[in-house]
Design an enzyme around this catalytic site. Structure first.
Site, PDB file in Angstrom:
ATOM      1  CG  ASP A   1     -21.863  -9.869  60.574  1.00 43.15           C
ATOM      2  OD1 ASP A   1     -21.766  -8.657  60.336  1.00 43.15           O
ATOM      3  OD2 ASP A   1     -21.517 -10.752  59.756  1.00 43.15           O
ATOM      4  CG  ASN A   2     -23.430 -14.527  57.631  1.00 44.17           C
ATOM      5  OD1 ASN A   2     -22.836 -13.453  57.510  1.00 44.17           O
ATOM      6  ND2 ASN A   2     -23.974 -15.159  56.609  1.00 44.17           N
TER       7      ASN A   2
ATOM      8  N   GLY B   1     -18.289  -9.740  57.194  1.00 47.27           N
ATOM      9  CA  GLY B   1     -17.957  -9.001  58.415  1.00 47.27           C
ATOM     10  C   GLY B   1     -16.778  -9.661  59.120  1.00 47.27           C
TER      11      GLY B   1
ATOM     12  CG  ASP C   1     -27.357 -16.875  57.156  1.00 49.13           C
ATOM     13  OD1 ASP C   1     -27.878 -15.772  56.896  1.00 49.13           O
ATOM     14  OD2 ASP C   1     -27.090 -17.738  56.292  1.00 49.13           O
TER      15      ASP C   1
ATOM     16  CE1 TYR D   1     -25.505  -4.534  48.336  1.00 51.01           C
ATOM     17  CE2 TYR D   1     -25.088  -2.780  46.747  1.00 51.01           C
ATOM     18  CZ  TYR D   1     -25.194  -3.212  48.060  1.00 51.01           C
ATOM     19  OH  TYR D   1     -25.002  -2.321  49.086  1.00 51.01           O
TER      20      TYR D   1
ATOM     21  CE  LYS E   1     -28.424  -3.674  50.635  1.00 46.92           C
ATOM     22  NZ  LYS E   1     -28.692  -3.675  52.091  1.00 46.92           N
TER      23      LYS E   1
ATOM     24  CE1 TYR F   1     -42.950  -8.020  56.062  1.00 47.11           C
ATOM     25  CE2 TYR F   1     -43.145  -7.907  58.440  1.00 47.11           C
ATOM     26  CZ  TYR F   1     -43.036  -8.657  57.288  1.00 47.11           C
ATOM     27  OH  TYR F   1     -43.030 -10.025  57.369  1.00 47.11           O
TER      28      TYR F   1
ATOM     29  CB  THR G   1     -19.517   5.097  52.770  1.00 47.94           C
ATOM     30  OG1 THR G   1     -20.795   5.633  52.440  1.00 47.94           O
ATOM     31  CG2 THR G   1     -19.110   5.628  54.126  1.00 47.94           C
TER      32      THR G   1
END
Ligand code: UDP
Length: 318
Positions: A34-35, A39, A59, A147, A151, A161, A177
């Site tokens: 996590d950068n 977080g 990052d 965003y 996404k 992939y 959530t």
């Protein structure tokens, strides 16, 4: 799926950190990357004596390699409207470059892969409730597009992939959530209302408060992630609570849970704010045997101690 070594990108965030706990509980060794843009170290402070947990500050918009892993959980991204509006370009980069890099790790080690996507892929939906087959109604140039489109691109790269490199991928579409470890100031409706109610300040309802959301308690959501991680489904799966509330009803539930006498104050609706949102979870029910167990009233009660402590800490720091 026998527990081995997993990497969790965004593992210091609200959902990422709960996921790390759940994986440790299942016997995995967990590398959290996590950068710390959104977080926080506080979210994994309780793991300081856990030998199976490792934190790497990094990052993932740059290529990364934490050694052999058996599972890649790609959860890195700002996720609240306030955070992704403030960090628009990092949000686009982590959804695009970060996703390539997370998938490269899975490809290199032949690891399984699960990525967090979002109900924002449906935009301001014209279909209600939203099934996974709905393609969405998204403004590609509006303020939320940093965003939403990041996404949607994340999902496209993941499927590519899977199709071109045969990576064993999964995509979870997460609906609203809430629960402990949400940042008090991330601007989302539950922390805002909890903070305001506990301080006796007015609850800020945007617009007329008749827009709807469907709120899932964090432990239910994480249970859905773990079940999906163990499944072989490659197409997106909605994981959210189908009980739909207006924002005004949500405010009333918070007042009840906190016992607060705060008033409601109406404020302007942010641009492109979706009018309604509710998952169709038929697929999760059938495929994963999953459905949420904790309703909004119970989840807010279970979150109360956390929010009280967070408010007290913020007050003490001033
Ligand atoms: N909202 C509100 N007051 C607040 C924060 C949010 O009325 O203090 C509304 C917001 O306009 C949206 C809903 O609550 O309609 C959920 O907002 P949130 O930021 O939690 O997440 P979103 O679902 O929009 O991504």
């Amino acid at each position: 799926m026998s527990p081995q070594r997993a990497v969790v990108t965004g593992g210091a965030g609200f959902l990422g950190s709960h996921l790390c706990d759940a994986l440790l509980g299942e016997g995995w060794s967990v590398v959290c990357v996590d950068n710390l843009l959104t977080g926080r170290r506080a979210n994994f402070a309780h793991l300081h004596n856990e030998p199976r947990f490792e934190f790497i500050e990094k990052d993932i918009c740059e290529p990364f390699d934490v050694g052999r892993v058996d599972y890649v959980f790609h959860f890195a991204s700002p996720a609240s409207p306030v955070d992704y509006t403030l960090h628009g370009i990092p949000t686009l980069k982590v959804g695009s470059l970060g996703t390539f890099h997370a998938l490269e790790v899975a490809h290199k080690y032949g690891a399984k892969y699960l990525v967090s996507s979002t109900s924002e892929c449906y935009g301001d939906p014209l279909e209600h409730p939203q099934k996974e087959t709905y393609w969405g109604h998204v403004n590609p140039i509006g303020p939320r597009s940093v965003y939403d489109e990041a996404k949607r691109f994340t999902e496209a790269v993941t499927m590519a992939y899977h199709r071109y490199h045969k990576v064993d991928t999964r995509i979870v579409r997460i609906f609203n959530t809430y629960g402990p470890r949400m940042q008090l100031n991330d601007g989302r409706v539950v922390p805002n209302f909890m903070k305001q109610a506990l301080r006796g300040e007015p609850l800020t309802v945007y617009g007329d408060g008749r827009q709807t959301r469907s709120f899932c308690y964090v432990s239910d959501e994480i249970d859905g992630f773990i079940r999906l991680a163990k499944s072989d489904e490659h197409l997106p799966v909605n994981v959210g609570n189908p009980n739909e509330f207006t924002i005004l009803e949500c405010a009333q539930q918070v007042l009840k849970a906190t016992g607060s006498k705060s008033e409601i104050r109406y404020e302007p609706l942010p641009p492109d704010d979706p009018r309604q949102r509710r998952p169709d979870i038929t697929k999760a029910r059938q495929l994963l045997g999953w459905e949420p167990k904790i309703d909004l009233a119970a989840g807010l009660r279970q979150s109360l101690d956390y929010f009280k402590k967070a408010v007290a800490e913020e007050t003490a720091a001033k």
